[in-house]
Design an enzyme around this catalytic site. Structure first.
Site, PDB file in Angstrom:
ATOM      1  N   TYR A 137    -129.626 -55.170 -24.615  1.00 52.28           N
ATOM      2  CA  TYR A 137    -129.805 -55.184 -26.068  1.00 52.28           C
ATOM      3  C   TYR A 137    -130.891 -54.171 -26.408  1.00 52.28           C
ATOM      4  O   TYR A 137    -132.058 -54.367 -26.078  1.00 52.28           O
ATOM      5  CB  TYR A 137    -130.171 -56.603 -26.512  1.00 52.28           C
ATOM      6  CG  TYR A 137    -130.433 -56.801 -27.983  1.00 52.28           C
ATOM      7  CD1 TYR A 137    -130.145 -55.830 -28.947  1.00 52.28           C
ATOM      8  CD2 TYR A 137    -130.971 -58.002 -28.435  1.00 52.28           C
ATOM      9  CE1 TYR A 137    -130.390 -56.047 -30.289  1.00 52.28           C
ATOM     10  CE2 TYR A 137    -131.209 -58.235 -29.780  1.00 52.28           C
ATOM     11  CZ  TYR A 137    -130.921 -57.248 -30.701  1.00 52.28           C
ATOM     12  OH  TYR A 137    -131.179 -57.471 -32.043  1.00 52.28           O
ATOM     13  N   LYS A 166    -125.552 -53.928 -26.491  1.00 50.17           N
ATOM     14  CA  LYS A 166    -125.597 -54.002 -27.946  1.00 50.17           C
ATOM     15  C   LYS A 166    -126.677 -53.026 -28.389  1.00 50.17           C
ATOM     16  O   LYS A 166    -127.851 -53.179 -28.042  1.00 50.17           O
ATOM     17  CB  LYS A 166    -125.947 -55.408 -28.430  1.00 50.17           C
ATOM     18  CG  LYS A 166    -126.090 -55.476 -29.949  1.00 50.17           C
ATOM     19  CD  LYS A 166    -126.879 -56.681 -30.422  1.00 50.17           C
ATOM     20  CE  LYS A 166    -127.113 -56.558 -31.927  1.00 50.17           C
ATOM     21  NZ  LYS A 166    -128.099 -57.520 -32.449  1.00 50.17           N
TER      22      LYS A 166
END
Length: 301
Positions: A137, A166
């Site tokens: 992330y 992400k």
């Protein structure tokens, strides 16, 4: 192995009115709302979900409530990031044993880390977890630390469980590098609403969005249009999606998102301190702005 694609929402976490406890009862209604709107995935207890403001035990209990509410109707990714590696490991073990479909880990934050230190962080945090999909992330605006494609490649070599990232950097060249300079099976999902159609055309698998956790409609519509090749229709939907996202503060304000969900008839409660809900005057101004935008894009509360 379930992987993120399409519209994944960065779910809010319902709390009591004073923000001191998770409202487990409200999670089920909220999840039903999201799935009825057609979302494909739920990203629980991340930035938008106030995950880092909750204790480890609160995060575990909230995740169990999200898993129970989803009940296999959408992919459920548990955010397990923390400052300490030991906490990440504990949260990962719990997410896997509780039945989450996968996990995400934000890059180490607060301190400024070298690339080799970030690689070591992810390698050590995930070394004991097998057969469980994990996403990196990248949100450098909050962490102060980037995850580059080169770093992602090195991390994946150390642990094949890490299957994607992400990216919430907002940097399209960086996203392009993550897509093109990593293996073809490395999944890239992006948290930049204004570029949703663009990143899909670039090769991203989908989005993970905070505003989509309030107004999923245009996100789902855009993805469906893109998948069937209606690019011009998707462009028009992107215009509307962008207006709604900007009216929601681009997803940067949890109090705004919770207030808007309340107006949609959902019980969200307060925020975990030091976050505070909007003052009455701020709510009035926000409501007027939202009403105008929703009328403009032909969307109802």
């Amino acid at each position: 192995m379930k992987k993120l694609s399409g519209v994944t929402v960065a779910a809010l976490t319902p709390l009591t009115e004073d923000g001191t406890r998770v409202d487990h009862g409200a999670i089920n209604e909220y999840v039903d709302f999201l799935i009825q709107k057609g979302v494909h995935g739920i990203f629980a207890l991340g930035t938008t979900g106030e995950g880092l403001l909750l204790t480890v035990e609160e995060r575990k209990a909230a995740l169990e409530s999200f898993i129970k509410a989803v009940n296999g109707r959408a992919i459920l990714i548990a955010h397990c990031g923390a400052l300490r590696i030991e906490e990440v490991k504990e949260l990962l073990d719990h997410a896997k044993s509780s039945g989450a479909d996968g996990a995400a880990i934000v890059s180490p934050f607060y301190y400024k880390y070298r690339s080799d230190e970030i690689i070591e962080f992810f390698s050590r945090a995930t070394e004991s977890v097998k057969d469980f999909p994990i996403y990196l992330y990248n949100i450098p605006g909050l962490t102060g630390n980037w995850i580059t494609s080169k770093m992602a490649n090195q991390i994946c070599k150390k642990n094949p469980n890490i299957i994607g990232i992400k990216d919430s950097s907002g940097d399209l060249l960086h996203v392009l590098s993550l897509i093109n300079d990593t293996p073809q099976d490395f999944e890239v999902v992006v948290g930049c609403d204004r570029a949703f159609l663009t990143v899909l055309q670039m090769g991203a698998k989908g989005c993970v969005s905070g505003p989509a956790a309030v107004f999923p409609e245009f996100f789902v519509k855009l993805y469906e249009q893109f998948k069937r090749g209606d690019v011009e229709g998707a462009r028009q939907t992107q215009r509307k999606l962008t207006k709604v996202s900007l009216a929601l503060g681009d997803g940067a304000s949890i109090p705004m998102l919770k207030t808007a969900l309340k107006w949609r008839g959902l019980k969200m409660g307060g925020c975990r301190t030091p976050l505070k809900l909007l003052e009455k005057s701020e709510q009035e101004q926000f409501k007027n702005s939202m009403d105008r935008i929703l009328e403009e894009v032909d969307l109802n509360w």
